[in-house]
Design a protein around this motif. Structure first.
Motif, PDB file in Angstrom:
ATOM      1  N   TYR A 124      45.027  18.509 111.785  1.00 51.84           N
ATOM      2  CA  TYR A 124      43.945  17.712 111.223  1.00 51.84           C
ATOM      3  C   TYR A 124      43.896  17.889 109.701  1.00 51.84           C
ATOM      4  N   LEU A 125      43.695  16.801 109.012  1.00 49.92           N
ATOM      5  CA  LEU A 125      43.569  16.854 107.554  1.00 49.92           C
ATOM      6  C   LEU A 125      42.104  17.114 107.219  1.00 49.92           C
ATOM      7  N   ASP A 126      41.708  18.385 107.341  1.00 53.25           N
ATOM      8  CA  ASP A 126      40.303  18.723 107.209  1.00 53.25           C
ATOM      9  C   ASP A 126      39.990  19.578 105.984  1.00 53.25           C
ATOM     10  N   ASN A 127      40.927  19.679 105.041  1.00 50.81           N
ATOM     11  CA  ASN A 127      40.645  20.429 103.816  1.00 50.81           C
ATOM     12  C   ASN A 127      39.940  19.494 102.825  1.00 50.81           C
ATOM     13  N   ILE A 128      38.625  19.561 102.830  1.00 49.32           N
ATOM     14  CA  ILE A 128      37.829  18.616 102.059  1.00 49.32           C
ATOM     15  C   ILE A 128      38.048  18.798 100.559  1.00 49.32           C
ATOM     16  N   SER A 129      38.210  20.035 100.094  1.00 52.20           N
ATOM     17  CA  SER A 129      38.340  20.267  98.652  1.00 52.20           C
ATOM     18  C   SER A 129      39.609  19.618  98.098  1.00 52.20           C
ATOM     19  N   ILE A 130      40.717  19.680  98.859  1.00 57.03           N
ATOM     20  CA  ILE A 130      41.962  19.059  98.396  1.00 57.03           C
ATOM     21  C   ILE A 130      41.834  17.541  98.431  1.00 57.03           C
ATOM     22  N   ILE A 131      41.207  17.023  99.465  1.00 56.04           N
ATOM     23  CA  ILE A 131      41.027  15.575  99.561  1.00 56.04           C
ATOM     24  C   ILE A 131      40.165  15.073  98.410  1.00 56.04           C
ATOM     25  N   GLN A 132      39.154  15.828  98.034  1.00 54.03           N
ATOM     26  CA  GLN A 132      38.315  15.449  96.900  1.00 54.03           C
ATOM     27  C   GLN A 132      39.098  15.526  95.590  1.00 54.03           C
ATOM     28  N   ALA A 133      39.942  16.537  95.462  1.00 51.60           N
ATOM     29  CA  ALA A 133      40.756  16.664  94.250  1.00 51.60           C
ATOM     30  C   ALA A 133      41.714  15.492  94.108  1.00 51.60           C
ATOM     31  N   ILE A 134      42.278  15.039  95.215  1.00 53.44           N
ATOM     32  CA  ILE A 134      43.184  13.886  95.179  1.00 53.44           C
ATOM     33  C   ILE A 134      42.446  12.653  94.654  1.00 53.44           C
ATOM     34  N   SER A 135      41.256  12.425  95.160  1.00 53.73           N
ATOM     35  CA  SER A 135      40.468  11.270  94.714  1.00 53.73           C
ATOM     36  C   SER A 135      40.064  11.407  93.253  1.00 53.73           C
ATOM     37  N   VAL A 137      41.697  12.993  90.837  1.00 58.14           N
ATOM     38  CA  VAL A 137      42.863  12.707  89.988  1.00 58.14           C
ATOM     39  C   VAL A 137      43.070  11.209  89.871  1.00 58.14           C
ATOM     40  N   LYS A 138      42.929  10.515  90.986  1.00 55.84           N
ATOM     41  CA  LYS A 138      43.102   9.055  90.979  1.00 55.84           C
ATOM     42  C   LYS A 138      42.046   8.388  90.118  1.00 55.84           C
ATOM     43  N   ASN A 139      40.797   8.840  90.230  1.00 51.98           N
ATOM     44  CA  ASN A 139      39.722   8.250  89.430  1.00 51.98           C
ATOM     45  C   ASN A 139      39.872   8.554  87.941  1.00 51.98           C
ATOM     46  N   GLN A 140      40.569   9.618  87.629  1.00 51.44           N
ATOM     47  CA  GLN A 140      40.763   9.999  86.228  1.00 51.44           C
ATOM     48  C   GLN A 140      41.875   9.185  85.571  1.00 51.44           C
ATOM     49  N   GLY A 141      42.640   8.415  86.356  1.00 48.36           N
ATOM     50  CA  GLY A 141      43.670   7.554  85.797  1.00 48.36           C
ATOM     51  C   GLY A 141      45.083   8.041  86.026  1.00 48.36           C
ATOM     52  N   SER A 142      45.253   9.183  86.682  1.00 42.63           N
ATOM     53  CA  SER A 142      46.580   9.697  86.996  1.00 42.63           C
ATOM     54  C   SER A 142      46.914   9.384  88.450  1.00 42.63           C
ATOM     55  N   ASN A 143      48.144   9.705  88.839  1.00 46.45           N
ATOM     56  CA  ASN A 143      48.607   9.464  90.199  1.00 46.45           C
ATOM     57  C   ASN A 143      48.904  10.788  90.880  1.00 46.45           C
ATOM     58  N   VAL A 144      48.763  10.817  92.202  1.00 43.13           N
ATOM     59  CA  VAL A 144      48.970  12.030  92.975  1.00 43.13           C
ATOM     60  C   VAL A 144      50.269  11.928  93.751  1.00 43.13           C
ATOM     61  N   ILE A 145      51.086  12.988  93.649  1.00 43.10           N
ATOM     62  CA  ILE A 145      52.271  13.154  94.493  1.00 43.10           C
ATOM     63  C   ILE A 145      51.972  14.323  95.420  1.00 43.10           C
ATOM     64  N   ILE A 146      51.865  14.049  96.706  1.00 40.30           N
ATOM     65  CA  ILE A 146      51.497  15.087  97.658  1.00 40.30           C
ATOM     66  C   ILE A 146      52.749  15.830  98.115  1.00 40.30           C
ATOM     67  N   GLU A 147      52.716  17.157  98.039  1.00 37.76           N
ATOM     68  CA  GLU A 147      53.854  17.981  98.455  1.00 37.76           C
ATOM     69  C   GLU A 147      53.634  18.459  99.882  1.00 37.76           C
ATOM     70  N   LEU A 148      54.580  18.154 100.771  1.00 37.03           N
ATOM     71  CA  LEU A 148      54.450  18.432 102.200  1.00 37.03           C
ATOM     72  C   LEU A 148      55.670  19.207 102.701  1.00 37.03           C
ATOM     73  N   ASP A 149      55.436  20.063 103.709  1.00 36.63           N
ATOM     74  CA  ASP A 149      56.530  20.764 104.384  1.00 36.63           C
ATOM     75  C   ASP A 149      56.632  20.211 105.803  1.00 36.63           C
ATOM     76  N   PRO A 150      57.602  19.358 106.061  1.00 33.40           N
ATOM     77  CA  PRO A 150      57.691  18.723 107.388  1.00 33.40           C
ATOM     78  C   PRO A 150      58.520  19.498 108.398  1.00 33.40           C
ATOM     79  N   THR A 151      59.082  20.649 108.019  1.00 41.03           N
ATOM     80  CA  THR A 151      60.085  21.300 108.867  1.00 41.03           C
ATOM     81  C   THR A 151      59.489  21.998 110.076  1.00 41.03           C
TER      82      THR A 151
END
Length: 570
Positions: free
Chosen positions: A183-194, A196-210
């Motif tokens: 579950y994507l339930d880390n609210i603080s990271i989700i808020q940080a992503i938004s 960054v977007k509202n500030q005019g920059s873009n987000v590249i999410i780093e994931l470990d799929p292995t």
């Protein structure tokens, strides 16, 4: 005897008498002239005699008479008669006017007039159509936001840290620290992503799929839907005691076997990171990962960076790893003992990345697919010689405390010319040089800089970076003054060139640009554009001032940026 009488003239009396001159009566000459046809007569004098006494005039052509002053006989004048051709005079005006209003000639003139202009218009239209239909030379597409950079890595994605990001940072890499399939339930990271977007920059999410534990229990129990979600393999039977051992010699970086045994399934599962490793040869697993990417893109992410990408696939035949040196003192359970060609950077990774990048491109506005680590084997990430990774990370070139010019030049040339990486992501971590010196180099090389999240972007340096020569220009890298200065130039047609010199040594070096760099052999002067804070050569510290190109000082551990006008080849 009179018959034998000697004559005083030297001839005997029996010789025939000499012929005497008998004048022709003028009347006979007039009659003869009247009996001949009329001719055009031209009288000329000539200094040459042809030995002929007379020449008959033809009766059907005009004649020309030449009077010869030096006659061989008795001072008489000689007349040479020559032929003269008659010239065609053409029709008179009155004769031409007879045809001016003739219906045939009127129609002919109109036909030729109309035909001429019709052909002329046809050729004009044809030329326009050829120009219009000719293949266009399209301008190169503009650089994307992630290619323009700079980018930063936000290790602690909090709202407070987001507030301190420089407004000129184009992209922020944020790591998701949890199981991405949960579950994507880390609210603080989700808020940080938004934020960054509202500030005019873009987000590249780093994931470990292995790795993931989400489906392991069902796969362990051989649930048909999840039976191949992980990498399972039967162990090797020991003949002596009947026990089993791991299927092969694969080891983890912790110097233990990469396999773990499941009592429930009675098989080994691959777990190099102490978590069950997903089987990306299973299309269902790949689909699960694309679903995860879709969720993050819906949360305002604009690109993806993959962690542990080199370990996504393993050898489908489960063959043993080859050893680096059979006689090595390193134990058989040690990770450095093996080459890891069966579990690391397999050639099929390129095809896998091709699918992932296509998915991300379709779901975003040309968003990037990055790899969080430096590529160990670039060829594994290519498909038909095209690299499937955007901006591969290069964190090795500018990481050492002391930078060697010779090694750096070789490394840069290998990156650009051997690996054919056009636009890397530069990460400079060297502690031996001021940060602004490293930024000058990484900002102006082909690629994008990865800076610290709390750095301030210099607007003057950023302005130089945005010039056409930096965004689109070619690059030539050189080691000058016996490899004491690292130098490179960037240039594109129609724009001023940019020249960068970096001195990693402790002594000032004076470089002669035209004599040491063949493509700039005709360069006479340069303009100072920018220099690091520790640059202290007074003569070159006036921005915008022209200086000679044959004596450019570069002080110790500093960098300078010069501008020049490219010379056209004659």
């Amino acid at each position: 005897m009179e018959g034998n009488k000697l004559d005083i003239s030297g001839k005997t009396s029996s010789d025939p008498p000499p012929s005497s001159y008998k004048p022709i009566p003028e009347k006979d000459m007039e009659d003869d002239a009247l009996s001949r046809p009329k001719s055009l007569v031209k009288v000329k004098t000539s200094s040459e005699a042809d030995g002929a006494d007379e020449k008959m005039l033809p009766h059907d052509k005009p004649a020309e008479i030449i009077c010869n002053e030096k006659s061989p006989q008795n001072g008489d004048a000689k007349l040479d008669i020559m032929e003269e051709k008659s010239a065609f005079v053409g029709l008179t005006k009155e004769e031409l006017m007879k045809y001016a209003n003739d219906p045939f000639w009127v129609r002919l003139r109109w036909f030729l007039f109309i035909t001429f202009w019709a052909l002329w218009v046809t050729m004009l239209i044809g030329a326009v159509l050829i120009i219009y239909a000719a293949p266009k030379c399209d301008p190169p597409p503009p650089r994307t936001w992630w290619q323009k950079g700079p980018l930063t890595n936000l290790k602690e994605p909090t709202l407070e840290n987001v507030k301190h990001l420089d407004k000129n940072i184009k992209g922020v890499i944020i790591t998701w620290p949890h199981d991405i399939y949960g579950y994507l339930d880390n609210i603080s990271i989700i808020q940080a992503i938004s934020a960054v977007k509202n500030q005019g920059s873009n987000v590249i999410i780093e994931l470990d799929p292995t790795t993931s534990n989400v489906w392991f229990n069902r796969s362990e129990k051989k649930d048909p839907e999840f039976i191949d979600y992980y990498i399972w393999k039967e162990g090797s039977n020991n003949a002596r005691d009947g026990s089993t051992s791991p299927p092969n010699n694969w080891v983890s970086q912790k110097n233990v076997s990469a396999w773990k045994y499941s009592e429930t399934r009675n098989e080994y599962y691959y777990s190099p990171f102490d978590k069950p490793h997903l089987n990306f040869r299973n299309k269902a697993v790949l689909q699960q990962f694309t679903n995860v990417i879709q969720k993050f893109l819906a949360l305002n992410a604009s690109g993806v960076s993959i962690h542990n990408a080199a370990y996504l696939l393993v050898d489908s035949n489960f063959e043993n790893e080859d050893t680096i040196n059979p006689h090595s003192t390193v134990g058989h359970t040690q990770y450095p003992f093996y080459k890891h060609t069966k579990t690391h950077n397999l050639p099929e990774i390129g095809s896998l990345f091709k699918e992932l990048r296509s998915f991300i491109r379709n779901k975003t506005e040309n968003g990037p697919l990055l790899v969080a680590e430096s590529l160990g084997k670039v060829e594994s990430y290519k498909v038909n010689e095209s690299l499937m990774v955007d901006m591969p990370l290069n964190s090795n070139v500018f990481s050492k405390t002391t930078i060697s010019v010779n090694e750096t030049v070789n490394s840069l040339n290998y990156t650009f010319n051997i690996d054919n990486i056009e636009w890397p992501l530069w990460q400079a971590t060297s502690s031996g040089y001021p940060r602004d010196v490293l930024n000058i180099v990484t900002y102006l090389l082909p690629g994008a800089p990865l800076i610290n999240f709390n750095e301030t972007v210099d607007s003057d340096l950023l302005k130089i970076r945005e010039s056409p020569s930096i965004m689109r220009g070619i690059c030539g890298v050189y080691g000058l003054q016996n490899n004491t200065v690292l130098a490179f130039f960037r240039v594109t047609p129609g724009s001023p060139g940019v020249f960068v010199a970096f001195n990693p040594t402790n002594q000032t070096s004076v470089i002669d640009i035209p004599s040491e760099i063949p493509p700039l052999a005709k360069l006479e002067e340069v303009t100072v554009r920018y220099f690091s804070q520790n640059y202290n050569e007074t003569a070159f510290m006036d921005v915008g001032v022209k200086r000679g190109a044959r004596s450019v000082p570069v002080t110790a551990k500093s960098a300078i940026v010069l501008e020049y006008v490219p010379k056209r080849e004659e």
